[in-house]
Write a protein that holds these residues in place. Structure first.
Motif, short mmCIF file in Angstrom:
data_model
loop_
_atom_site.label_atom_id
_atom_site.label_comp_id
_atom_site.label_asym_id
_atom_site.label_seq_id
_atom_site.Cartn_x
_atom_site.Cartn_y
_atom_site.Cartn_z
N ASP A 1 0.84 -1.19 0.00
CA ASP A 1 0.00 0.00 0.00
C ASP A 1 0.88 1.24 0.00
OD1 ASP A 1 -1.76 2.05 0.44
OD2 ASP A 1 -2.88 1.03 2.04
N THR A 2 0.83 2.02 -1.07
CA THR A 2 1.72 3.17 -1.21
C THR A 2 1.41 4.30 -0.26
OG1 THR A 2 0.31 4.00 -3.00
CG2 THR A 2 2.25 2.70 -3.62
N VAL A 3 0.28 4.26 0.42
CA VAL A 3 -0.03 5.31 1.40
C VAL A 3 -0.13 4.73 2.80
CG1 VAL A 3 -1.18 6.78 -0.26
CG2 VAL A 3 -2.53 5.10 0.98
N ALA A 4 0.49 3.59 3.03
CA ALA A 4 0.42 2.96 4.35
C ALA A 4 1.13 3.81 5.39
CB ALA A 4 1.03 1.57 4.30
N VAL A 5 0.50 3.95 6.53
CA VAL A 5 1.11 4.64 7.66
C VAL A 5 2.10 3.69 8.32
CG1 VAL A 5 0.62 5.68 9.90
CG2 VAL A 5 -0.98 5.99 8.01
N GLN A 6 3.23 4.23 8.80
CA GLN A 6 4.18 3.41 9.54
C GLN A 6 3.61 3.16 10.93
OE1 GLN A 6 7.05 2.07 8.34
NE2 GLN A 6 7.26 0.96 10.26
N LEU A 7 3.21 1.93 11.19
CA LEU A 7 2.53 1.59 12.44
C LEU A 7 3.53 1.21 13.52
CD1 LEU A 7 -0.29 -0.47 10.76
CD2 LEU A 7 -0.56 1.76 11.83
N THR A 8 3.19 1.56 14.75
CA THR A 8 4.02 1.25 15.91
C THR A 8 3.11 0.77 17.03
OG1 THR A 8 3.82 3.47 16.86
CG2 THR A 8 5.62 3.11 15.28
N ALA A 9 3.71 0.35 18.13
CA ALA A 9 2.91 -0.03 19.28
C ALA A 9 2.03 1.12 19.74
CB ALA A 9 3.82 -0.50 20.42
N GLN A 10 2.53 2.33 19.62
CA GLN A 10 1.74 3.49 20.01
C GLN A 10 0.51 3.66 19.13
OE1 GLN A 10 3.94 7.16 20.21
NE2 GLN A 10 2.15 8.37 20.80
N SER A 11 0.61 3.24 17.87
CA SER A 11 -0.54 3.31 16.97
C SER A 11 -1.72 2.53 17.55
CB SER A 11 -0.20 2.77 15.59
OG SER A 11 0.92 3.42 15.03
N MET A 12 -1.44 1.35 18.05
CA MET A 12 -2.50 0.53 18.64
C MET A 12 -3.01 1.17 19.93
SD MET A 12 -4.56 -1.93 18.51
CE MET A 12 -3.98 -2.97 17.17
N GLU A 13 -2.13 1.75 20.71
CA GLU A 13 -2.56 2.43 21.92
C GLU A 13 -3.59 3.51 21.60
OE1 GLU A 13 0.72 3.95 24.12
OE2 GLU A 13 1.75 2.02 24.23
N GLU A 14 -3.35 4.25 20.52
CA GLU A 14 -4.27 5.31 20.12
C GLU A 14 -5.59 4.75 19.61
OE1 GLU A 14 -2.02 7.49 17.26
OE2 GLU A 14 -0.70 8.42 18.76
N MET A 15 -5.52 3.63 18.89
CA MET A 15 -6.74 3.08 18.31
C MET A 15 -7.65 2.43 19.34
SD MET A 15 -5.62 1.59 14.59
CE MET A 15 -4.34 0.50 15.18
N ARG A 16 -7.08 2.02 20.46
CA ARG A 16 -7.90 1.38 21.49
C ARG A 16 -9.04 2.29 21.96
NH1 ARG A 16 -3.11 0.04 25.59
NH2 ARG A 16 -1.80 -1.25 24.25
N ASP A 17 -8.84 3.59 21.85
CA ASP A 17 -9.85 4.54 22.33
C ASP A 17 -10.95 4.80 21.30
OD1 ASP A 17 -8.49 4.83 24.74
OD2 ASP A 17 -7.25 6.46 23.96
N ASP A 18 -10.81 4.29 20.09
CA ASP A 18 -11.83 4.53 19.07
C ASP A 18 -13.14 3.84 19.46
OD1 ASP A 18 -10.07 5.97 17.53
OD2 ASP A 18 -9.55 4.28 16.23
N PRO A 19 -14.28 4.47 19.19
CA PRO A 19 -15.57 3.84 19.51
C PRO A 19 -15.71 2.48 18.83
CG PRO A 19 -15.87 6.13 18.90
CD PRO A 19 -14.44 5.80 18.59
N GLY A 20 -16.12 1.49 19.60
CA GLY A 20 -16.36 0.16 19.03
C GLY A 20 -15.12 -0.63 18.69
N PHE A 21 -13.94 -0.20 19.17
CA PHE A 21 -12.71 -0.91 18.82
C PHE A 21 -12.74 -2.36 19.31
CE2 PHE A 21 -8.64 -2.57 20.30
CZ PHE A 21 -7.90 -2.55 19.13
N GLU A 22 -12.43 -3.27 18.41
CA GLU A 22 -12.22 -4.68 18.74
C GLU A 22 -11.13 -5.20 17.82
OE1 GLU A 22 -13.60 -6.71 20.93
OE2 GLU A 22 -15.52 -5.82 21.53
N MET A 23 -10.28 -6.07 18.34
CA MET A 23 -9.24 -6.69 17.53
C MET A 23 -9.21 -8.18 17.79
SD MET A 23 -5.10 -6.14 17.55
CE MET A 23 -4.05 -7.40 16.79
N ARG A 24 -8.89 -8.95 16.76
CA ARG A 24 -8.70 -10.39 16.89
C ARG A 24 -7.41 -10.78 16.19
NH1 ARG A 24 -11.95 -9.49 20.06
NH2 ARG A 24 -13.96 -10.52 20.45
N ALA A 25 -6.72 -11.77 16.75
CA ALA A 25 -5.47 -12.26 16.18
C ALA A 25 -5.62 -13.73 15.80
CB ALA A 25 -4.33 -12.10 17.18
N ALA A 26 -5.05 -14.09 14.66
CA ALA A 26 -4.94 -15.49 14.26
C ALA A 26 -3.53 -15.96 14.61
CB ALA A 26 -5.20 -15.65 12.76
#
Length: 297
Positions: free
Chosen positions: A182-207
């Motif tokens: 993805d040519t516009v992908a954001v460089q993700l870090t652990a902090q990125s997930m910390e910020e997303m946890r606060d989004d309304p309805g946030f849920e994550m699943r791992a395989a």
């Protein structure tokens, strides 16, 4: 020109509706707009700017910022919106100059914006201002009154909930590898997930396989009854085995439990494997979105 205020919501949505009538986009409702303003990139609309005339908004600059591996200093993200009745008066250029000033203050390495595929005026404006076409995306939608198929997990692959901080580094490493195309992908870090946890309805699943994360999905809410499949990724060595399909099904189940009536996602127009997968699960193309970028250094 003045800063955006909390009480501008109704006027901003009215402006967006007027723009949508000409450009062929679906305007948000007020609740969806508020959710957009408050997301991590836009940071509560602190960088937004308004042009007011006769008690209504005739111009709006949507301005935010994100990190990017291809742009040292990050990317100043913006969208210039001008009421159709107020175009060709220099308002768009004035809002663009304000966006450039935001980028200069932050030391951003690039400016980026979007236009809808049918918005010829927006595309011409970007081209004349020195932007290059960066990527062409599809926004896809699925009504939730369609039955959700059962998830068939591949042998030796297990699904588990997000475990919090211990998952953040492995997720960021896998996500950056998965989104490398993805040519516009954001460089993700652990902090990125910390910020997303606060989004309304946030849920994550791992395989997982053999105790290692090989895939993930995460969702949140984009407004009343609107679910968003924000991210999906599978390790390159475990693709074409049903993991991605099972993760999308899990995402749909998560959003169904949140009483969402429709689900949206975005994927690149040339990502044929993803488009085929999403279509097979009931998604259809709603609109095409073009991203533009201008490097500053």
């Amino acid at each position: 020109m003045r800063p955006y205020r909390d009480d501008d919501t109704q006027h901003a949505v009215e402006l967006l509706r007027a723009v949508a009538d000409v450009d062929g986009a679906a305007p948000p409702d007020e609740a969806s707009w508020r959710a957009f303003v408050d997301n991590g990139t836009n940071r509560g609309g602190g960088g937004f700017r308004c042009i007011e005339q006769g008690g209504r908004l005739v111009g709006l600059l949507v301005s935010g910022w994100f990190d990017d591996r291809e742009a040292p200093g990050g990317v100043q993200l913006g969208r210039v919106l001008v009421h159709p009745a107020a175009r060709r008066r220099g308002l768009g250029r004035a809002l663009l100059r304000e966006l450039e000033a935001h980028a200069a203050r932050r030391g951003a390495g690039a400016i980026q914006g979007i236009t809808r595929q049918k918005a010829a005026a927006g595309a011409a404006f970007c081209a004349q201002a020195g932007f290059r076409l960066l990527v062409h995306d599809l926004r896809m939608r699925r009504p939730m009154d369609l039955a959700i198929p059962p998830a068939a997990w591949p042998q030796a692959v297990t699904l588990r909930p997000y475990r919090g901080a211990e998952d953040d580094e492995p997720w960021a490493e896998l996500a950056n590898a998965c989104f490398a195309r993805d040519t516009v992908a954001v460089q993700l870090t652990a902090q990125s997930m910390e910020e997303m946890r606060d989004d309304p309805g946030f849920e994550m699943r791992a395989a997982e396989r053999d105790g290692r994360m090989i895939g993930f999905c995460w969702v949140n809410q984009g407004g009343p009854e609107l679910g968003v499949l924000q991210g999906l990724g599978v390790d390159a060595n475990h693709r074409r085995g049903g993991v991605a399909r099972a993760l999308v099904v899990e995402a749909l189940q998560l959003l169904a439990a949140q009483a969402c009536t429709r689900v949206e996602l975005t994927t690149e127009v040339d990502n044929e494997a993803a488009i085929t997968l999403y279509r097979s699960l009931g998604f259809s193309i709603v609109e095409e979105i073009v991203s533009w970028r201008r490097e500053l250094r």
